[in-house]
Design a protein around this motif. Structure first.
Motif, PDB file in Angstrom:
ATOM      1  N   ALA A 202      43.741  47.929  29.960  1.00  0.00           N
ATOM      2  CA  ALA A 202      43.064  47.561  28.713  1.00  0.00           C
ATOM      3  C   ALA A 202      42.165  46.346  28.877  1.00  0.00           C
ATOM      4  O   ALA A 202      41.395  46.031  27.961  1.00  0.00           O
ATOM      5  CB  ALA A 202      44.110  47.287  27.628  1.00  0.00           C
ATOM      6  N   GLY A 203      42.252  45.655  30.022  1.00  0.00           N
ATOM      7  CA  GLY A 203      41.475  44.433  30.211  1.00  0.00           C
ATOM      8  C   GLY A 203      39.988  44.587  29.972  1.00  0.00           C
ATOM      9  O   GLY A 203      39.379  43.773  29.263  1.00  0.00           O
ATOM     10  N   PRO A 204      39.312  45.610  30.537  1.00  0.00           N
ATOM     11  CA  PRO A 204      37.874  45.758  30.272  1.00  0.00           C
ATOM     12  C   PRO A 204      37.547  45.954  28.805  1.00  0.00           C
ATOM     13  O   PRO A 204      36.524  45.473  28.330  1.00  0.00           O
ATOM     14  CB  PRO A 204      37.499  46.998  31.103  1.00  0.00           C
ATOM     15  CG  PRO A 204      38.518  47.055  32.188  1.00  0.00           C
ATOM     16  CD  PRO A 204      39.786  46.550  31.574  1.00  0.00           C
ATOM     17  N   PHE A 205      38.410  46.659  28.074  1.00  0.00           N
ATOM     18  CA  PHE A 205      38.183  46.831  26.643  1.00  0.00           C
ATOM     19  C   PHE A 205      38.288  45.493  25.916  1.00  0.00           C
ATOM     20  O   PHE A 205      37.486  45.191  25.028  1.00  0.00           O
ATOM     21  CB  PHE A 205      39.208  47.819  26.062  1.00  0.00           C
ATOM     22  CG  PHE A 205      39.000  49.237  26.480  1.00  0.00           C
ATOM     23  CD1 PHE A 205      38.288  50.110  25.679  1.00  0.00           C
ATOM     24  CD2 PHE A 205      39.529  49.712  27.667  1.00  0.00           C
ATOM     25  CE1 PHE A 205      38.099  51.427  26.056  1.00  0.00           C
ATOM     26  CE2 PHE A 205      39.342  51.021  28.064  1.00  0.00           C
ATOM     27  CZ  PHE A 205      38.627  51.890  27.263  1.00  0.00           C
ATOM     28  N   VAL A 206      39.295  44.710  26.290  1.00  0.00           N
ATOM     29  CA  VAL A 206      39.478  43.405  25.649  1.00  0.00           C
ATOM     30  C   VAL A 206      38.263  42.515  25.905  1.00  0.00           C
ATOM     31  O   VAL A 206      37.760  41.837  25.000  1.00  0.00           O
ATOM     32  CB  VAL A 206      40.766  42.734  26.162  1.00  0.00           C
ATOM     33  CG1 VAL A 206      40.912  41.329  25.580  1.00  0.00           C
ATOM     34  CG2 VAL A 206      41.990  43.571  25.804  1.00  0.00           C
ATOM     35  N   LEU A 207      37.774  42.528  27.140  1.00  0.00           N
ATOM     36  CA  LEU A 207      36.615  41.700  27.474  1.00  0.00           C
ATOM     37  C   LEU A 207      35.370  42.152  26.711  1.00  0.00           C
ATOM     38  O   LEU A 207      34.560  41.332  26.290  1.00  0.00           O
ATOM     39  CB  LEU A 207      36.364  41.737  28.974  1.00  0.00           C
ATOM     40  CG  LEU A 207      35.327  40.735  29.484  1.00  0.00           C
ATOM     41  CD1 LEU A 207      35.778  39.307  29.201  1.00  0.00           C
ATOM     42  CD2 LEU A 207      35.101  40.911  30.978  1.00  0.00           C
ATOM     43  N   VAL A 270      29.964  38.785  31.215  1.00  0.00           N
ATOM     44  CA  VAL A 270      29.695  39.930  32.089  1.00  0.00           C
ATOM     45  C   VAL A 270      30.082  39.595  33.530  1.00  0.00           C
ATOM     46  O   VAL A 270      30.707  40.403  34.228  1.00  0.00           O
ATOM     47  CB  VAL A 270      28.212  40.329  31.998  1.00  0.00           C
ATOM     48  CG1 VAL A 270      27.857  41.327  33.098  1.00  0.00           C
ATOM     49  CG2 VAL A 270      27.907  40.948  30.644  1.00  0.00           C
ATOM     50  N   GLY A 271      29.730  38.399  33.990  1.00  0.00           N
ATOM     51  CA  GLY A 271      30.120  37.987  35.331  1.00  0.00           C
ATOM     52  C   GLY A 271      31.622  37.905  35.491  1.00  0.00           C
ATOM     53  O   GLY A 271      32.174  38.311  36.523  1.00  0.00           O
ATOM     54  N   ALA A 272      32.306  37.396  34.472  1.00  0.00           N
ATOM     55  CA  ALA A 272      33.765  37.332  34.528  1.00  0.00           C
ATOM     56  C   ALA A 272      34.368  38.731  34.593  1.00  0.00           C
ATOM     57  O   ALA A 272      35.361  38.959  35.308  1.00  0.00           O
ATOM     58  CB  ALA A 272      34.306  36.575  33.316  1.00  0.00           C
ATOM     59  N   GLY A 273      33.765  39.670  33.866  1.00  0.00           N
ATOM     60  CA  GLY A 273      34.264  41.034  33.913  1.00  0.00           C
ATOM     61  C   GLY A 273      34.088  41.680  35.270  1.00  0.00           C
ATOM     62  O   GLY A 273      34.955  42.419  35.740  1.00  0.00           O
ATOM     63  N   LEU A 275      34.099  40.127  38.103  1.00  0.00           N
ATOM     64  CA  LEU A 275      35.063  39.527  39.025  1.00  0.00           C
ATOM     65  C   LEU A 275      36.488  40.005  38.740  1.00  0.00           C
ATOM     66  O   LEU A 275      37.254  40.279  39.666  1.00  0.00           O
ATOM     67  CB  LEU A 275      34.995  38.000  38.918  1.00  0.00           C
ATOM     68  CG  LEU A 275      33.725  37.332  39.451  1.00  0.00           C
ATOM     69  CD1 LEU A 275      33.765  35.826  39.173  1.00  0.00           C
ATOM     70  CD2 LEU A 275      33.557  37.589  40.946  1.00  0.00           C
ATOM     71  N   ALA A 276      36.831  40.095  37.470  1.00  0.00           N
ATOM     72  CA  ALA A 276      38.205  40.452  37.113  1.00  0.00           C
ATOM     73  C   ALA A 276      38.459  41.949  37.214  1.00  0.00           C
ATOM     74  O   ALA A 276      39.567  42.375  37.567  1.00  0.00           O
ATOM     75  CB  ALA A 276      38.522  39.962  35.701  1.00  0.00           C
ATOM     76  N   PHE A 277      37.445  42.764  36.906  1.00  0.00           N
ATOM     77  CA  PHE A 277      37.624  44.221  36.898  1.00  0.00           C
ATOM     78  C   PHE A 277      36.485  44.866  37.695  1.00  0.00           C
ATOM     79  O   PHE A 277      35.591  45.497  37.119  1.00  0.00           O
ATOM     80  CB  PHE A 277      37.639  44.754  35.466  1.00  0.00           C
ATOM     81  CG  PHE A 277      38.541  43.988  34.543  1.00  0.00           C
ATOM     82  CD1 PHE A 277      39.912  44.109  34.640  1.00  0.00           C
ATOM     83  CD2 PHE A 277      38.019  43.123  33.592  1.00  0.00           C
ATOM     84  CE1 PHE A 277      40.748  43.399  33.798  1.00  0.00           C
ATOM     85  CE2 PHE A 277      38.847  42.413  32.745  1.00  0.00           C
ATOM     86  CZ  PHE A 277      40.219  42.545  32.851  1.00  0.00           C
ATOM     87  N   PRO A 278      36.484  44.713  39.007  1.00  0.00           N
ATOM     88  CA  PRO A 278      35.355  45.223  39.812  1.00  0.00           C
ATOM     89  C   PRO A 278      35.202  46.733  39.750  1.00  0.00           C
ATOM     90  O   PRO A 278      34.086  47.243  39.799  1.00  0.00           O
ATOM     91  CB  PRO A 278      35.689  44.745  41.235  1.00  0.00           C
ATOM     92  CG  PRO A 278      37.166  44.509  41.231  1.00  0.00           C
ATOM     93  CD  PRO A 278      37.507  44.053  39.846  1.00  0.00           C
ATOM     94  N   HIS A 279      36.324  47.468  39.644  1.00  0.00           N
ATOM     95  CA  HIS A 279      36.227  48.935  39.613  1.00  0.00           C
ATOM     96  C   HIS A 279      35.522  49.396  38.351  1.00  0.00           C
ATOM     97  O   HIS A 279      34.689  50.302  38.392  1.00  0.00           O
ATOM     98  CB  HIS A 279      37.619  49.549  39.703  1.00  0.00           C
ATOM     99  CG  HIS A 279      38.330  49.211  40.985  1.00  0.00           C
ATOM    100  ND1 HIS A 279      37.936  49.711  42.200  1.00  0.00           N
ATOM    101  CD2 HIS A 279      39.401  48.417  41.233  1.00  0.00           C
ATOM    102  CE1 HIS A 279      38.736  49.255  43.163  1.00  0.00           C
ATOM    103  NE2 HIS A 279      39.623  48.467  42.604  1.00  0.00           N
TER     104      HIS A 279
END
Length: 289
Positions: A202-207, A270-273, A275-279
């Motif tokens: 769910a991390g990408p959705f939260v970001l 966007v940059g944090a995303g 780095l945190a969720f590269p896939h």
């Protein structure tokens, strides 16, 4: 038979797959630079059109100053202590309200998404409160919070709460149920499933919700300063530029700074995303997003 079989396999898809894999990172980088170039061309074109409209007399200079004049004023504001004080007040209230919204919305979304009966019970409250405009709550916020900064921060938190909460719920609903059941089959409890499977998925959705909330929160912060007043803030500065005959160049330059803040915040998230969720970032780039 071995020789012909290998020769026949030469033109097949197997040898081309490694080539595509090797070219993929370069292609993604090229696409990213291409989007950046197109964005720069679009911004430059907009500045040119506004400049021509003002210089050509199509628009009164007193209503819309030339774009170059506005950009020059905006650049000068970077060393203006008075303006930077106004800007710092807005940024402080904006980021404070956004951080408070994240601290409230993410745990609430995880709780609602993990308990279906609670999700159904709380959905009516969410759908009732979400459409209420934050600006409409300014009189109530003034009564509850005496300080203008606290008024502004509370309104930003209220506006930013809903995008983060809903995106957290959507992210939890998109989690692969097979992955959760597999973890449970190995003896992991609900907290472990939440931390190991649900949160990463769910991390990408939260970001994404935080990115939306950041833009909404900045709009609400400046709007609250325009409506509720106060001693400092970007909205207060815009009001001051309208008094004493008005300074449209300073007013538009202040608005440019507000846009720059929103653009910078989006770029950071966007940059944090990435780095945190590269896939997820690579998948979005592959879709042209």
């Amino acid at each position: 038979m071995t020789g012909p079989a290998r020769a026949g396999a030469g033109p097949g898809p197997e040898p081309r797959a490694p080539a595509r894999a090797l070219l993929r990172p370069g292609a993604l980088v090229s696409r990213r630079w291409g989007r950046a170039l197109l964005g720069a061309l679009g911004a430059g074109g907009a500045v040119l059109v506004l400049e021509l409209l003002a210089r050509g007399g199509a628009v009164d200079d007193d209503a819309l100053p030339p774009a170059t004049s506005v950009l020059a004023r905006a650049a000068g504001m970077a060393v203006d202590d008075g303006f930077l004080g106004h800007l710092g007040t807005t940024v402080s209230a904006w980021l404070g309200g956004l951080a408070l919204a994240v601290a409230l919305a993410v745990p609430a979304g995880l709780l609602l998404g993990s308990l279906p009966w609670l999700d159904r019970a709380g959905l009516a409250v969410v759908e009732l409160a979400r459409p209420v405009p934050s600006v409409a709550l300014i009189p109530l916020a003034i009564l509850v919070f005496a300080e203008p900064v606290r008024v502004e921060r509370s309104l930003v938190c209220y506006a930013a709460l809903w995008p983060i909460l809903l995106n957290t719920l959507y992210g939890l609903r998109d989690v692969d149920p097979v992955a959760k059941e597999t973890l449970r089959a190995f003896g992991f409890g609900a907290p472990a499933v939440l931390v190991r499977v649900s949160l990463p998925s769910a991390g990408p959705f939260v970001l994404t919700g935080v990115r939306i909330a950041a833009s909404v929160g900045l709009i609400v912060a400046v709007s609250a300063e325009l409506r509720a007043g106060g001693d400092s803030g970007l909205g207060v500065y815009l009001l001051q530029t309208q008094s004493g005959g008005g300074r449209p160049d300073l007013m538009v330059a202040g608005a440019v700074w507000a846009g720059a803040l929103g653009t910078a915040a989006n770029a950071v998230l966007v940059g944090a995303g990435r780095l945190a969720f590269p896939h997820s970032a690579r998948a979005a780039a592959g879709r042209g997003g």
